[in-house]
Design a protein around this motif. Structure first.
Motif, PDB file in Angstrom:
ATOM      1  N   GLY A   1     -36.752   1.750  20.468  1.00 53.12           N
ATOM      2  CA  GLY A   1     -36.346   2.817  19.562  1.00 53.12           C
ATOM      3  C   GLY A   1     -37.340   3.945  19.385  1.00 53.12           C
TER       4      GLY A   1
ATOM      5  N   LYS B   1     -29.245   6.080  15.642  1.00 55.76           N
ATOM      6  CA  LYS B   1     -30.566   5.460  15.824  1.00 55.76           C
ATOM      7  C   LYS B   1     -31.615   6.507  16.176  1.00 55.76           C
TER       8      LYS B   1
ATOM      9  N   SER C   1     -34.943   7.559  13.862  1.00 55.22           N
ATOM     10  CA  SER C   1     -36.298   7.402  14.397  1.00 55.22           C
ATOM     11  C   SER C   1     -37.197   8.593  14.050  1.00 55.22           C
TER      12      SER C   1
END
Length: 165
Positions: A20, A47, A51
Motif C-alpha cells: 500500500g 486505498k 495512503s
C-alpha cells in the motif's frame, strides 16, 4: 470528449508499490506529479486516497472510486465506477493516479501516459502497472535525471501518447 491521462512511477519491472505504499521517496517525482496534476481532476481508488498523508490533495478535484456505497470523505467526489468518475470530472484532461486496479480499469481509455521510470528493481513489490503493447504507444518526450542527494535513484520522465487508428 475528455482526454484521459495517467501518471505513475514504475520501477524497471513495472512495479508501482508494496504493502500500500510507494516503492521509494523521490522528491523530484513528487514535484513532477504535483506540477502535472495541479488544477485538474484526479481519479484514484480508495486505498490510494487513504495512503496520502494529507488528504485530499490540494488544488485538484479528488475523485475516489470505491465499492462501498456508504464511504465518503470531505473534499472528495465519490464514484462507484470508472465511467461515473470520468463523468464527474470537472477538468479536461482527467488524470488517473492509481492504484493497480484503477490503472487496469482505465487502461483502454488512457490517451496519454506520464511515466517516471525509476532505474531500480524492488523484489518485494506487490503492485504493478499493466503491461503496455509497444505498438500502441508512441514516445513523445523523455528527460533523464541522475541520482542526487535528494533522489537516490536515476530516473526518466517519459510521456507516451496512444496511437489511435
Amino acid at each position: 470528449m475528455k482526454s484521459i491521462e495517467a501518471i505513475v512511477a514504475v520501477d524497471e519491472n513495472w512495479a508501482i508499490g508494496r504493502q500500500g505504499e510507494l516503492l521509494c521517496h523521490m522528491p523530484a517525482d513528487m514535484k513532477h506529479f504535483k506540477e502535472t496534476t495541479m488544477g485538474h481532476s484526479i481519479v484514484m481508488g480508495r486505498k490510494t486516497f487513504e495512503s496520502f498523508p494529507r488528504r485530499p490533495l490540494p488544488g485538484r478535484q479528488n475523485i475516489v472510486i470505491t465499492r462501498n456505497a456508504d464511504w465518503q470523505y470531505e473534499g472528495t467526489t465519490v464514484a462507484h465506477s470508472m465511467d461515473e468518475a470520468i463523468a464527474a470530472a470537472q477538468t479536461n484532461p482527467v488524470f488517473i493516479i492509481g492504484g493497480e486496479q484503477i490503472y487496469r480499469q482505465a487502461m483502454p481509455l488512457i490517451d496519454v501516459l506520464h511515466l517516471t521510470v525509476i532505474h531500480a528493481r524492488w523484489a518485494c513489490a506487490d503492485a504493478f502497472f499493466p503491461t503496455l503493447d509497444p505498438n500502441e504507444w508512441q514516445e513523445v518526450s523523455r528527460e533523464h535525471h541522475a541520482s542526487d542527494h535528494r533522489n537516490a535513484y536515476e530516473f526518466d520522465f517519459i510521456t507516451l501518447k496512444r496511437r489511435r487508428s
